[in-house]
Each structure stands twice: as structure tokens, then as C-alpha cells.
Design a protein around this motif. Structure first.
Motif, PDB file in Angstrom:
ATOM      1  N   UNK A 144     -29.748  44.711  28.071  1.00  0.00           N
ATOM      2  CA  UNK A 144     -28.788  44.134  29.012  1.00  0.00           C
ATOM      3  C   UNK A 144     -27.856  43.125  28.339  1.00  0.00           C
ATOM      4  N   UNK A 145     -28.377  42.346  27.392  1.00  0.00           N
ATOM      5  CA  UNK A 145     -27.541  41.352  26.709  1.00  0.00           C
ATOM      6  C   UNK A 145     -26.454  42.040  25.885  1.00  0.00           C
ATOM      7  N   UNK A 146     -26.843  43.077  25.160  1.00  0.00           N
ATOM      8  CA  UNK A 146     -25.866  43.824  24.349  1.00  0.00           C
ATOM      9  C   UNK A 146     -24.842  44.507  25.252  1.00  0.00           C
ATOM     10  N   UNK A 147     -25.309  45.088  26.356  1.00  0.00           N
ATOM     11  CA  UNK A 147     -24.395  45.776  27.290  1.00  0.00           C
ATOM     12  C   UNK A 147     -23.365  44.797  27.846  1.00  0.00           C
ATOM     13  N   UNK A 148     -23.821  43.601  28.247  1.00  0.00           N
ATOM     14  CA  UNK A 148     -22.899  42.601  28.797  1.00  0.00           C
ATOM     15  C   UNK A 148     -21.898  42.144  27.740  1.00  0.00           C
ATOM     16  N   UNK A 149     -22.387  41.903  26.526  1.00  0.00           N
ATOM     17  CA  UNK A 149     -21.501  41.457  25.443  1.00  0.00           C
ATOM     18  C   UNK A 149     -20.484  42.538  25.096  1.00  0.00           C
ATOM     19  N   UNK A 150     -20.913  43.795  25.060  1.00  0.00           N
ATOM     20  CA  UNK A 150     -20.021  44.914  24.736  1.00  0.00           C
ATOM     21  C   UNK A 150     -18.930  45.039  25.792  1.00  0.00           C
ATOM     22  N   UNK A 172     -29.779  60.201  12.075  1.00  0.00           N
ATOM     23  CA  UNK A 172     -30.438  59.029  11.484  1.00  0.00           C
ATOM     24  C   UNK A 172     -29.418  57.939  11.127  1.00  0.00           C
ATOM     25  N   UNK A 173     -28.309  58.356  10.560  1.00  0.00           N
ATOM     26  CA  UNK A 173     -27.277  57.393  10.182  1.00  0.00           C
ATOM     27  C   UNK A 173     -26.689  56.730  11.420  1.00  0.00           C
ATOM     28  N   UNK A 174     -26.439  57.511  12.461  1.00  0.00           N
ATOM     29  CA  UNK A 174     -25.911  56.931  13.704  1.00  0.00           C
ATOM     30  C   UNK A 174     -26.902  55.902  14.270  1.00  0.00           C
ATOM     31  N   UNK A 175     -28.197  56.237  14.243  1.00  0.00           N
ATOM     32  CA  UNK A 175     -29.220  55.324  14.749  1.00  0.00           C
ATOM     33  C   UNK A 175     -29.249  54.030  13.943  1.00  0.00           C
ATOM     34  N   UNK A 176     -29.183  54.140  12.607  1.00  0.00           N
ATOM     35  CA  UNK A 176     -29.164  52.939  11.750  1.00  0.00           C
ATOM     36  C   UNK A 176     -27.933  52.089  12.013  1.00  0.00           C
ATOM     37  N   UNK A 177     -26.813  52.740  12.210  1.00  0.00           N
ATOM     38  CA  UNK A 177     -25.592  51.988  12.496  1.00  0.00           C
ATOM     39  C   UNK A 177     -25.709  51.223  13.812  1.00  0.00           C
ATOM     40  N   UNK A 178     -26.298  51.857  14.811  1.00  0.00           N
ATOM     41  CA  UNK A 178     -26.488  51.181  16.099  1.00  0.00           C
ATOM     42  C   UNK A 178     -27.380  49.961  15.907  1.00  0.00           C
ATOM     43  N   UNK A 179     -28.480  50.110  15.180  1.00  0.00           N
ATOM     44  CA  UNK A 179     -29.389  48.985  14.928  1.00  0.00           C
ATOM     45  C   UNK A 179     -28.667  47.837  14.227  1.00  0.00           C
ATOM     46  N   UNK A 180     -27.790  48.177  13.301  1.00  0.00           N
ATOM     47  CA  UNK A 180     -27.079  47.147  12.536  1.00  0.00           C
ATOM     48  C   UNK A 180     -26.031  46.416  13.378  1.00  0.00           C
ATOM     49  N   UNK A 181     -25.359  47.131  14.277  1.00  0.00           N
ATOM     50  CA  UNK A 181     -24.257  46.510  15.012  1.00  0.00           C
ATOM     51  C   UNK A 181     -24.682  45.790  16.285  1.00  0.00           C
ATOM     52  N   UNK A 182     -25.862  46.091  16.830  1.00  0.00           N
ATOM     53  CA  UNK A 182     -26.271  45.440  18.078  1.00  0.00           C
ATOM     54  C   UNK A 182     -26.251  43.909  17.978  1.00  0.00           C
ATOM     55  N   UNK A 183     -26.787  43.294  16.907  1.00  0.00           N
ATOM     56  CA  UNK A 183     -26.708  41.833  16.817  1.00  0.00           C
ATOM     57  C   UNK A 183     -25.256  41.326  16.742  1.00  0.00           C
TER      58      UNK A 183
END
Length: 198
Positions: A144-150, A172-183
Motif C-alpha cells: 500500500x505504501x508503494x502504491x500510494x507513493x507511485x 527474472x530480470x523484471x522481478x529484480x528490477x521491481x525489487x530494486x525500484x520499490x524503495x
């Protein structure tokens, strides 16, 4: 390449093509342009407008003209590095010191300066929809925090994140990118902010 603070630092830390970059830099400085760093690479401006950039990559080095699509290109040296995505910018790729034709570079820069003086430019597309890839959409639904910020990011920043994930070919690359950009999203930062602030 790590972010740099000066053109000297960019050239000195280039993994390849340091001599070639220095030669092109000399040519560009001889054209009366102002030299700075933008987007993490050397950028040359005229009357406050971006004219040409200098960069080195793994297999080539060269120039990119910010409004290169408007140049006449009689030598046929300019290419669109991202067909269907890049409207105005064009690259001039080189692979050796012998590829640097100083007189030709000066002619292209002179034309680019004239275009800048007259305010000729291809405007970026505005209002293009943001298409969020499934992997990013699922992560935003789960956080929810990421969704609100986005949701409060400027459309251009949301598009950068979405395209960054979507451009990866492997799941796999898309998943890693998502993990990296969420913060980064939660912090309200843009994907390329470290380059914009220079």
C-alpha cells in the motif's frame, strides 16, 4: 559507469575509449560550446540549450545530438538508438580514433548550434499513457505504501519506472528490477534522479 561530477572525471574513469573521448572533447570545446555534466555524461550547450553529448559504451563511443533528427546528415552518420521511442535525439557512433573526422564534427555542431539559436526543436510527447507491466502492478497491489507513493509521482516518472521494468526481456530480470525500484518509489524519487540533479 558511476556518477561523475566533471567531464575530466568522466574521461578519466571511462573503462574504454579515454583517448578518443579526449579527442572529441577537444573538437567540441573548439566549437565555442559550454561544457557540463548532465544525465551522468558530458553535455555541450549553446545559449543555454543542449546541443550535443559525449559518451562511451562497451563497444563504441560517440556523440549524441539532442535535436539530431533535424540535422541534414549528409554523411549518413546519425542513427536513432531507440527506434519508436526516441523522436529527436540521434547518435553518431565511432569505434576508433580514426573514425573521428574533426571537420565533419564541426560542421554538424555548427548546424546544431544554428538550430538552437532559432529555437528549432522536436518537442517531447506529452500525455502518453503510463502502461504498468504486470510485475510492477502486482508489487504495487501488495504494498500500500508503494502504491500510494507511485500514484503521486509525476506521469513522466511513473512512465520511467514502468518502461524500466517492461523493457527487461526475462521474467527474472523484471522481478529484480521491481525489487530494486520499490524503495525508490516509496521515497518519492525518480528512476534517474541522480543524473537530473547534476
Amino acid at each position: 559507469m558511476v556518477p561523475v561530477n566533471s567531464v575530466d572525471e568522466y574521461v578519466a574513469t571511462a573503462e574504454r575509449f579515454g583517448i578518443e573521448l579526449e579527442r572529441l572533447r577537444d573538437v567540441l570545446r573548439g566549437c565555442g560550446l559550454d561544457e557540463t555534466i548532465k544525465w551522468g555524461a558530458p553535455c555541450y550547450t549553446w545559449q543555454g540549450r543542449n546541443v550535443v553529448g559525449l559518451a562511451a559504451f562497451k563497444s563504441y563511443f560517440g556523440l549524441w545530438f539532442h535535436q539530431g533528427a533535424l540535422l541534414k546528415d549528409p554523411a549518413g552518420v546519425l542513427v536513432n538508438a531507440q527506434e519508436g521511442k526516441t523522436r529527436a535525439q540521434r547518435q553518431w557512433r565511432m569505434t576508433s580514433l580514426g573514425d573521428i573526422d574533426a571537420a565533419l564534427v564541426r560542421r554538424y555542431v555548427a548546424e546544431a548550434k544554428r538550430l538552437a539559436e532559432h529555437g528549432r526543436a522536436i518537442a517531447p510527447e506529452r500525455g502518453k499513457p503510463v502502461v504498468v507491466p504486470d510485475e510492477l502492478d502486482a508489487a504495487l497491489r501488495a504494498d500500500a505504501q508503494a502504491r500510494a507513493a507511485f500514484s503521486v509521482l509525476r506521469p513522466g516518472l511513473r512512465r520511467e519506472y514502468a518502461e524500466h521494468v517492461a523493457q527487461a526481456k526475462r521474467k527474472d530480470t523484471r522481478r529484480r528490477r521491481v525489487e530494486k525500484i520499490l524503495p525508490m518509489i516509496k521515497a518519492g524519487a525518480g528512476l534517474n534522479d541522480r543524473y537530473r540533479r547534476r
